[in-house]
Design a protein around this motif. Structure first.
Motif, short mmCIF file in Angstrom:
data_model
loop_
_atom_site.label_atom_id
_atom_site.label_comp_id
_atom_site.label_asym_id
_atom_site.label_seq_id
_atom_site.Cartn_x
_atom_site.Cartn_y
_atom_site.Cartn_z
N LEU A 84 0.84 -1.21 0.00
CA LEU A 84 0.00 0.00 0.00
C LEU A 84 0.87 1.26 0.00
CD1 LEU A 84 -2.97 -0.95 2.36
CD2 LEU A 84 -2.86 -1.06 -0.13
N LYS A 85 2.03 1.17 0.64
CA LYS A 85 2.94 2.32 0.69
C LYS A 85 3.49 2.64 -0.71
CE LYS A 85 7.33 3.76 2.59
NZ LYS A 85 8.56 3.21 3.17
N HIS A 86 3.83 1.61 -1.46
CA HIS A 86 4.47 1.83 -2.76
C HIS A 86 3.50 1.87 -3.94
CE1 HIS A 86 8.58 1.70 -1.24
NE2 HIS A 86 8.19 0.73 -0.44
N PHE A 87 2.26 1.41 -3.72
CA PHE A 87 1.27 1.31 -4.80
C PHE A 87 1.05 2.62 -5.57
CE2 PHE A 87 -3.39 0.86 -6.03
CZ PHE A 87 -3.15 -0.01 -7.07
N PRO A 88 0.97 3.77 -4.87
CA PRO A 88 0.69 5.01 -5.62
C PRO A 88 1.73 5.31 -6.71
CG PRO A 88 0.38 5.37 -3.27
CD PRO A 88 1.00 4.00 -3.41
N LYS A 89 2.97 4.85 -6.51
CA LYS A 89 4.03 5.13 -7.49
C LYS A 89 3.99 4.18 -8.69
CE LYS A 89 6.85 4.67 -4.00
NZ LYS A 89 7.84 4.50 -3.00
N ALA A 90 3.28 3.08 -8.56
CA ALA A 90 3.39 2.00 -9.56
C ALA A 90 2.50 2.21 -10.77
CB ALA A 90 3.04 0.68 -8.90
N ASP A 91 3.01 1.87 -11.95
CA ASP A 91 2.20 1.82 -13.17
C ASP A 91 1.72 0.39 -13.42
OD1 ASP A 91 2.69 4.62 -14.25
OD2 ASP A 91 4.74 3.91 -13.95
N VAL A 92 2.57 -0.55 -13.03
CA VAL A 92 2.24 -1.97 -13.22
C VAL A 92 2.52 -2.68 -11.89
CG1 VAL A 92 2.81 -4.09 -14.49
CG2 VAL A 92 2.99 -1.87 -15.65
N VAL A 93 1.59 -3.55 -11.49
CA VAL A 93 1.82 -4.36 -10.29
C VAL A 93 1.74 -5.82 -10.69
CG1 VAL A 93 0.98 -4.98 -7.99
CG2 VAL A 93 0.76 -2.61 -8.79
N VAL A 94 2.78 -6.57 -10.38
CA VAL A 94 2.75 -8.01 -10.65
C VAL A 94 2.82 -8.72 -9.30
CG1 VAL A 94 3.82 -9.95 -11.84
CG2 VAL A 94 3.95 -7.65 -12.85
N ALA A 95 1.72 -9.36 -8.94
CA ALA A 95 1.63 -9.99 -7.61
C ALA A 95 1.95 -11.48 -7.74
CB ALA A 95 0.24 -9.79 -7.03
N ALA A 96 3.23 -11.79 -7.55
CA ALA A 96 3.65 -13.19 -7.65
C ALA A 96 3.84 -13.81 -6.27
CB ALA A 96 4.94 -13.28 -8.46
N ALA A 97 3.63 -13.03 -5.23
CA ALA A 97 3.83 -13.58 -3.88
C ALA A 97 2.77 -14.63 -3.58
CB ALA A 97 3.74 -12.46 -2.84
N ALA A 98 3.20 -15.67 -2.89
CA ALA A 98 2.27 -16.71 -2.43
C ALA A 98 1.90 -16.34 -1.00
CB ALA A 98 2.93 -18.07 -2.51
#
Ligand code: C5P
Length: 227
Positions: A84-98
Protein backbone atom coordinates in the motif's frame (compact mmCIF):
# COMPACT_ATOMS: atom_id res chain seq x y z
CA UNK A 1 19.22 -5.01 -26.85
CA UNK A 2 15.94 -5.18 -28.78
CA UNK A 3 13.94 -1.95 -28.79
CA UNK A 4 10.91 -3.74 -27.31
CA UNK A 5 12.97 -4.45 -24.25
CA UNK A 6 12.97 -0.79 -23.24
CA UNK A 7 9.22 -0.46 -23.50
CA UNK A 8 8.75 0.11 -19.79
CA UNK A 9 11.13 3.06 -19.66
CA UNK A 10 9.70 5.78 -17.43
CA UNK A 11 7.33 3.29 -15.76
CA UNK A 12 7.47 1.86 -12.27
CA UNK A 13 6.81 -1.83 -11.78
CA UNK A 14 5.93 -3.15 -8.33
CA UNK A 15 6.48 -6.88 -7.88
CA UNK A 16 5.57 -9.05 -4.91
CA UNK A 17 7.45 -12.31 -4.57
CA UNK A 18 8.07 -15.32 -2.37
CA UNK A 19 6.06 -16.76 0.48
CA UNK A 20 4.79 -15.08 3.61
CA UNK A 21 5.49 -16.62 7.01
CA UNK A 22 2.86 -16.44 9.72
CA UNK A 23 4.30 -17.03 13.20
CA UNK A 24 2.83 -19.45 15.75
CA UNK A 25 5.46 -18.79 18.39
CA UNK A 26 9.02 -17.39 18.31
CA UNK A 27 10.24 -20.57 16.57
CA UNK A 28 7.49 -21.83 14.26
CA UNK A 29 5.46 -20.46 11.43
CA UNK A 30 2.92 -21.41 8.76
CA UNK A 31 4.09 -20.85 5.20
CA UNK A 32 4.02 -22.39 1.74
CA UNK A 33 6.36 -23.76 -0.91
CA UNK A 34 7.02 -20.59 -2.91
CA UNK A 35 10.72 -20.12 -3.74
CA UNK A 36 10.31 -16.56 -5.02
CA UNK A 37 11.91 -17.45 -8.38
CA UNK A 38 8.98 -16.36 -10.56
CA UNK A 39 8.63 -12.97 -8.87
CA UNK A 40 12.38 -12.32 -8.94
CA UNK A 41 12.41 -13.22 -12.65
CA UNK A 42 9.63 -10.65 -13.24
CA UNK A 43 11.61 -8.00 -11.32
CA UNK A 44 14.72 -8.65 -13.41
CA UNK A 45 12.76 -8.68 -16.67
CA UNK A 46 11.10 -5.37 -15.75
CA UNK A 47 14.53 -3.91 -15.14
CA UNK A 48 15.64 -5.15 -18.55
CA UNK A 49 12.56 -3.49 -20.09
CA UNK A 50 13.81 -0.20 -18.65
CA UNK A 51 11.41 0.13 -15.69
CA UNK A 52 12.08 1.31 -12.18
CA UNK A 53 11.47 -1.75 -10.04
CA UNK A 54 10.24 -2.14 -6.48
CA UNK A 55 10.43 -5.78 -5.35
CA UNK A 56 8.62 -6.62 -2.13
CA UNK A 57 9.77 -10.05 -1.08
CA UNK A 58 8.99 -12.61 1.59
CA UNK A 59 11.81 -14.77 2.94
CA UNK A 60 13.67 -16.54 0.09
CA UNK A 61 17.13 -18.00 -0.55
CA UNK A 62 17.58 -15.79 -3.60
CA UNK A 63 20.17 -13.07 -3.74
CA UNK A 64 19.03 -9.50 -3.96
CA UNK A 65 18.84 -8.48 -7.66
CA UNK A 66 21.08 -5.55 -8.54
CA UNK A 67 19.27 -2.37 -9.52
CA UNK A 68 15.92 -3.11 -7.89
CA UNK A 69 14.57 -1.48 -4.76
CA UNK A 70 14.18 -4.56 -2.55
CA UNK A 71 11.81 -4.36 0.41
CA UNK A 72 11.80 -7.37 2.71
CA UNK A 73 8.72 -8.49 4.59
CA UNK A 74 7.78 -11.60 6.56
CA UNK A 75 4.03 -11.70 7.17
CA UNK A 76 1.03 -11.02 4.92
CA UNK A 77 0.15 -7.99 7.00
CA UNK A 78 3.66 -6.59 6.51
CA UNK A 79 3.36 -7.31 2.80
CA UNK A 80 0.07 -5.41 2.69
CA UNK A 81 1.58 -2.42 4.45
CA UNK A 82 4.58 -2.30 2.11
CA UNK A 83 2.43 -2.76 -1.01
CA UNK A 84 0.00 0.00 0.00
CA UNK A 85 2.94 2.32 0.69
CA UNK A 86 4.47 1.83 -2.76
CA UNK A 87 1.27 1.31 -4.80
CA UNK A 88 0.69 5.01 -5.62
CA UNK A 89 4.03 5.13 -7.49
CA UNK A 90 3.39 2.00 -9.56
CA UNK A 91 2.20 1.82 -13.17
CA UNK A 92 2.24 -1.97 -13.22
CA UNK A 93 1.82 -4.36 -10.29
CA UNK A 94 2.75 -8.01 -10.65
CA UNK A 95 1.63 -9.99 -7.61
CA UNK A 96 3.65 -13.19 -7.65
CA UNK A 97 3.83 -13.58 -3.88
CA UNK A 98 2.27 -16.71 -2.43
CA UNK A 99 0.44 -15.04 0.41
CA UNK A 100 -0.66 -17.34 3.25
CA UNK A 101 -4.46 -17.24 3.21
CA UNK A 102 -4.61 -17.78 6.98
CA UNK A 103 -2.50 -16.85 10.00
CA UNK A 104 -2.60 -18.10 13.58
CA UNK A 105 -5.05 -15.98 15.55
CA UNK A 106 -2.28 -15.07 17.96
CA UNK A 107 1.45 -15.59 18.30
CA UNK A 108 2.51 -17.29 21.54
CA UNK A 109 5.10 -15.21 23.38
CA UNK A 110 7.09 -18.37 24.20
CA UNK A 111 7.69 -21.70 22.46
CA UNK A 112 4.57 -23.87 22.51
CA UNK A 113 5.63 -26.97 24.48
CA UNK A 114 4.49 -30.52 23.77
CA UNK A 115 4.71 -31.74 27.38
CA UNK A 116 1.31 -32.62 28.78
CA UNK A 117 -0.47 -32.27 25.40
CA UNK A 118 -1.70 -35.09 23.18
CA UNK A 119 -3.26 -32.68 20.74
CA UNK A 120 -2.86 -29.07 19.84
CA UNK A 121 -5.50 -26.96 18.15
CA UNK A 122 -4.42 -23.81 16.38
CA UNK A 123 -7.07 -21.32 15.42
CA UNK A 124 -6.42 -19.61 12.11
CA UNK A 125 -7.91 -16.36 10.86
CA UNK A 126 -8.04 -15.02 7.30
CA UNK A 127 -5.31 -12.75 6.02
CA UNK A 128 -6.25 -9.74 3.92
CA UNK A 129 -6.45 -10.31 0.16
CA UNK A 130 -3.98 -7.63 -0.89
CA UNK A 131 -4.48 -7.87 -4.63
CA UNK A 132 -8.26 -7.72 -4.27
CA UNK A 133 -7.84 -4.55 -2.25
CA UNK A 134 -5.64 -3.02 -4.97
CA UNK A 135 -8.20 -3.97 -7.61
CA UNK A 136 -10.77 -1.72 -5.96
CA UNK A 137 -8.73 1.46 -6.50
CA UNK A 138 -6.60 0.49 -9.47
CA UNK A 139 -7.48 3.35 -11.84
CA UNK A 140 -5.42 2.88 -14.99
CA UNK A 141 -2.66 0.87 -13.29
CA UNK A 142 -2.09 -2.56 -14.79
CA UNK A 143 -2.66 -5.34 -12.27
CA UNK A 144 -1.28 -8.81 -12.90
CA UNK A 145 -2.04 -11.73 -10.63
CA UNK A 146 -0.95 -15.34 -10.49
CA UNK A 147 -3.14 -18.37 -9.97
CA UNK A 148 -1.34 -21.52 -8.88
CA UNK A 149 -3.93 -24.22 -9.34
CA UNK A 150 -4.18 -27.97 -8.92
CA UNK A 151 -7.16 -28.45 -11.25
CA UNK A 152 -9.82 -26.42 -13.15
CA UNK A 153 -6.96 -24.06 -13.92
CA UNK A 154 -8.56 -21.76 -16.51
CA UNK A 155 -11.97 -21.59 -14.80
CA UNK A 156 -10.46 -20.76 -11.40
CA UNK A 157 -8.02 -18.26 -12.86
CA UNK A 158 -10.77 -16.45 -14.79
CA UNK A 159 -12.83 -16.22 -11.67
CA UNK A 160 -9.88 -14.69 -9.77
CA UNK A 161 -9.22 -12.20 -12.57
CA UNK A 162 -12.83 -10.99 -12.30
CA UNK A 163 -13.09 -11.04 -8.53
CA UNK A 164 -9.83 -9.12 -8.07
CA UNK A 165 -10.42 -6.74 -11.03
CA UNK A 166 -7.14 -7.68 -12.75
CA UNK A 167 -5.91 -6.94 -16.26
CA UNK A 168 -4.00 -10.20 -16.61
CA UNK A 169 -3.77 -13.43 -14.68
CA UNK A 170 -1.02 -15.97 -15.09
CA UNK A 171 -2.33 -19.46 -14.41
CA UNK A 172 -0.23 -22.49 -13.81
CA UNK A 173 -1.06 -26.06 -12.90
CA UNK A 174 1.43 -26.77 -10.13
CA UNK A 175 0.86 -30.53 -10.42
CA UNK A 176 2.59 -30.55 -13.84
CA UNK A 177 6.28 -31.48 -14.00
CA UNK A 178 8.42 -28.42 -14.77
CA UNK A 179 5.77 -26.02 -13.47
CA UNK A 180 5.28 -24.14 -10.24
CA UNK A 181 7.34 -24.12 -7.07
CA UNK A 182 11.11 -24.25 -6.75
CA UNK A 183 11.91 -25.27 -10.37
CA UNK A 184 13.47 -22.85 -12.87
CA UNK A 185 10.78 -23.41 -15.49
CA UNK A 186 7.07 -22.82 -15.63
CA UNK A 187 4.15 -23.84 -17.85
CA UNK A 188 1.61 -21.03 -17.81
CA UNK A 189 -1.41 -19.59 -19.55
CA UNK A 190 -1.74 -15.82 -19.61
CA UNK A 191 -5.38 -14.80 -19.53
CA UNK A 192 -6.55 -11.27 -20.20
CA UNK A 193 -9.67 -9.39 -19.20
CA UNK A 194 -11.19 -9.78 -22.67
CA UNK A 195 -10.93 -13.56 -22.34
CA UNK A 196 -7.88 -14.06 -24.57
CA UNK A 197 -5.75 -17.01 -23.44
CA UNK A 198 -2.08 -17.40 -24.37
CA UNK A 199 -0.97 -20.92 -23.47
CA UNK A 200 2.80 -21.12 -23.37
CA UNK A 201 4.96 -24.23 -23.52
CA UNK A 202 7.45 -25.06 -20.77
CA UNK A 203 9.76 -22.04 -20.60
CA UNK A 204 12.36 -20.67 -18.21
CA UNK A 205 10.89 -18.33 -15.60
CA UNK A 206 12.93 -15.56 -17.25
CA UNK A 207 11.13 -16.10 -20.58
CA UNK A 208 7.75 -16.40 -18.86
CA UNK A 209 8.43 -13.11 -17.08
CA UNK A 210 9.24 -11.41 -20.39
CA UNK A 211 6.05 -12.71 -21.98
CA UNK A 212 3.95 -11.44 -19.08
CA UNK A 213 5.52 -7.97 -19.28
CA UNK A 214 5.08 -7.87 -23.04
CA UNK A 215 1.34 -8.42 -22.53
CA UNK A 216 1.29 -5.65 -19.92
CA UNK A 217 3.06 -3.31 -22.38
CA UNK A 218 0.39 -4.07 -25.01
CA UNK A 219 -2.36 -3.03 -22.58
CA UNK A 220 -0.50 0.18 -21.63
CA UNK A 221 -0.09 1.07 -25.32
CA UNK A 222 -3.76 0.41 -26.06
CA UNK A 223 -4.82 2.56 -23.12
CA UNK A 224 -2.47 5.38 -24.10
CA UNK A 225 -3.80 5.24 -27.66
CA UNK A 226 -7.41 5.57 -26.59
CA UNK A 227 -6.94 8.33 -23.99
O1 C5P B 1 -4.20 -17.04 -3.32
P1 C5P B 1 -4.84 -16.74 -4.66
O2 C5P B 1 -4.89 -17.91 -5.56
O3 C5P B 1 -6.16 -16.01 -4.53
O4 C5P B 1 -3.82 -15.72 -5.35
C1 C5P B 1 -4.13 -15.07 -6.56
C2 C5P B 1 -3.37 -13.79 -6.63
O5 C5P B 1 -3.69 -12.92 -5.53
C3 C5P B 1 -1.86 -13.89 -6.59
O6 C5P B 1 -1.37 -12.97 -7.52
C4 C5P B 1 -1.47 -13.53 -5.17
O7 C5P B 1 -0.19 -12.92 -5.10
C5 C5P B 1 -2.56 -12.54 -4.79
N1 C5P B 1 -2.92 -12.60 -3.35
C6 C5P B 1 -2.79 -11.48 -2.55
N2 C5P B 1 -3.17 -11.53 -1.22
C7 C5P B 1 -3.68 -12.67 -0.70
C8 C5P B 1 -3.83 -13.82 -1.51
C9 C5P B 1 -3.42 -13.75 -2.84
O8 C5P B 1 -2.31 -10.44 -3.01
N3 C5P B 1 -4.04 -12.73 0.57
Amino acid sequence: MRKSQLELKGKTVLVTAGPTQEPLDPIRFISNRSSGKMGYAVALAALKFGAKVILISGPTHLSSPQGVNLVRIVTARELREAVLKHFPKADVVVAAAAVADYRPESKAARKIRKEGRRELTIRLVRNPDILRELGKTKGDKILVGFAAETGQMITNAREKLKKKNLDLIVANDVTKKGSGFEVDTNIVSIISRDGKIISLPKLSKTRVAERILREAVKIIKNTERTT
